[in-house]
Design an enzyme around this catalytic site. Structure first.
Site, PDB file in Angstrom:
ATOM      1  CG  ASN A  20      -0.278   0.191   2.529  1.00  0.00           C
ATOM      2  OD1 ASN A  20       0.430   1.173   2.711  1.00  0.00           O
ATOM      3  ND2 ASN A  20      -0.478  -0.729   3.473  1.00  0.00           N
ATOM      4  CG  ASN A  69      -6.491  -6.466   7.635  1.00  0.00           C
ATOM      5  OD1 ASN A  69      -5.519  -5.772   7.891  1.00  0.00           O
ATOM      6  ND2 ASN A  69      -7.567  -5.969   7.038  1.00  0.00           N
ATOM      7  NE  ARG A 137      -4.416  -4.242  -0.050  1.00  0.00           N
ATOM      8  CZ  ARG A 137      -3.709  -4.246   1.066  1.00  0.00           C
ATOM      9  NH1 ARG A 137      -4.067  -5.020   2.067  1.00  0.00           N
ATOM     10  NH2 ARG A 137      -2.635  -3.503   1.192  1.00  0.00           N
ATOM     11  CG  HIS A 166      -7.894  -2.504   4.446  1.00  0.00           C
ATOM     12  ND1 HIS A 166      -6.727  -2.797   5.122  1.00  0.00           N
ATOM     13  CD2 HIS A 166      -8.153  -3.589   3.661  1.00  0.00           C
ATOM     14  CE1 HIS A 166      -6.305  -3.999   4.759  1.00  0.00           C
ATOM     15  NE2 HIS A 166      -7.139  -4.502   3.879  1.00  0.00           N
ATOM     16  CG  ASP A 168      -9.926  -0.815   8.913  1.00  0.00           C
ATOM     17  OD1 ASP A 168      -9.187  -0.414   7.992  1.00  0.00           O
ATOM     18  OD2 ASP A 168      -9.583  -1.713   9.716  1.00  0.00           O
ATOM     19  CB  ALA A 256       2.753  -1.171   8.264  1.00  0.00           C
ATOM     20  CB  CYS A 262      -5.319  -1.731  11.371  1.00  0.00           C
ATOM     21  SG  CYS A 262      -5.774  -0.498  10.213  1.00  0.00           S
TER      22      CYS A 262
HETATM   23  N1  ARG Z   1       0.354  -3.409   5.712  1.00  0.00           N
HETATM   24  C1  ARG Z   1      -0.970  -3.879   5.940  1.00  0.00           C
HETATM   25  C2  ARG Z   1      -1.656  -4.109   4.589  1.00  0.00           C
HETATM   26  O1  ARG Z   1      -1.405  -3.354   3.682  1.00  0.00           O
HETATM   27  C3  ARG Z   1      -1.743  -2.913   6.758  1.00  0.00           C
HETATM   28  C4  ARG Z   1      -3.105  -3.390   7.131  1.00  0.00           C
HETATM   29  C5  ARG Z   1      -3.906  -2.404   7.895  1.00  0.00           C
HETATM   30  N2  ARG Z   1      -5.135  -2.976   8.298  1.00  0.00           N
HETATM   31  C6  ARG Z   1      -6.345  -2.415   8.196  1.00  0.00           C
HETATM   32  N3  ARG Z   1      -7.345  -3.049   8.717  1.00  0.00           N
HETATM   33  N4  ARG Z   1      -6.541  -1.315   7.523  1.00  0.00           N
HETATM   34  O2  ARG Z   1      -2.421  -5.019   4.415  1.00  0.00           O
END
Ligand code: ARG
Length: 279
Positions: A20, A69, A137, A166, A168, A256, A262
């Site tokens: 991402n 996730n 995603r 995402h 969220d 990240a 998350c």
């Molecule tokens: N690096 C992870 C990804 O890109 C971060 C996930 C963050 N999670 C979330 N529920 N937004 O998948």
């Protein structure tokens, strides 16, 4: 009933790849001590008002810290995620095992149907409805299966900004039926669908700066809201609706692409009765 949240300590957390835009330029740039401190502070806050359960961090899957996730929960049903990127697919058996061992009914989507759990599928807090973010995603094709398995209406929302990959990251249903969200992360039709379901007085829109500080990526439990950072204006808006906002820096995890919400997964998700919808 005490709410329960699932978290995974950042024992193996790092930015090891780029899936991402937040991760770009951050590979191997993290500070483990700061990450541990930030994670512990969040775990303490959540632990003050709910029970925190832990899944053991596994080596080789640094993003496992983002338990949102793992999958989607409604009552005792758990729909296991099917990660789009192969870097995260190895998390699936760890989460499947934990939920099977904790008496959830684990439901598994076809392996060619990406679905990233409570990162993209969020229960409305006003009516019995599941919002499903797609476009980056999760695959919209999982909507009918989720609706059938969980016996709930599913409203798909198209995400159009890579930074808000995402649901969220830009959309946060809050107790009392409120919704905090960042409209620019959605296409026009999805914005209209949100407005059709959620009356204006229940919608709390966030401005660009708050959205980019991950204000929508908030943990909500009762009147408590935990988030990375929010402007005085947003804190004021939330306070005026009776929420108590606690800011806790999560900058290491934002490298990240994740923040407070998350890093947690609410395990106690009750079904909202339909009568509340017409109240
Ligand atoms: N690096 C992870 C990804 O890109 C971060 C996930 C963050 N999670 C979330 N529920 N937004 O998948």
């Amino acid at each position: 009933m005490t709410d329960r949240f699932l978290m995974c300590a950042p024992d193996h957390f790092e930015v090891a790849y780029v899936i991402n835009p937040w991760m770009e330029g951050n590979v191997a740039c993290g500070n483990n001590d700061v990450a541990a401190r930030q994670w512990n502070a969040l775990a303490r806050l959540v632990g003050n008002i709910a029970q925190v359960e832990r899944v053991t961090a596994a080596p080789g899957v640094p993003d496992m810290v983002f338990t949102a996730n793992a999958g989607l929960i409604l009552e005792n049903k758990f729909v296991l995620s099917r990660f789009r990127h192969e870097q995260r697919q190895a998390e699936e058996p760890h989460f499947a095992k934990w939920f099977a061992e904790h008496d959830f009914d684990v439901l598994t989507l076809p392996d060619d149907m990406p679905f990233e759990g409570a990162g993209d599928a969020l229960l409305d807090r006003r009516e019995p409805l599941l919002w499903l973010g797609y476009g980056h995603r999760s695959d919209q094709a999982c909507a009918p299966l989720l609706a059938d398995w969980l016996d709930i209406d599913v409203e798909p929302l198209r995400l159009v900004n890579q930074r808000f990959y995402h649901l969220d990251t830009c959309f946060c249903p809050l107790e009392g039926g409120y919704l905090m969200y960042y409209p620019a992360a959605f296409d026009a039709a999805s914005q209209a669908r949100i407005a059709a379901h959620v009356p204006a007085e229940y919608r709390i829109t966030v401005a660009d700066a708050d959205a980019f500080d991950f204000a929508c990526n908030a943990v909500n439990c009762g009147r408590n809201i935990f988030l990375n950072r929010a402007s005085d204006a947003l804190v004021g808006e939330l306070s005026s609706r009776g929420f108590v906002v606690q800011q806790t820096p999560l900058t290491e995890f934002m490298k990240a692409g994740g923040s407070a919400k998350c890093l947690t997964l609410k395990l106690t998700e009750a079904r909202i009765p339909a009568v509340q919808a017409v109240a």
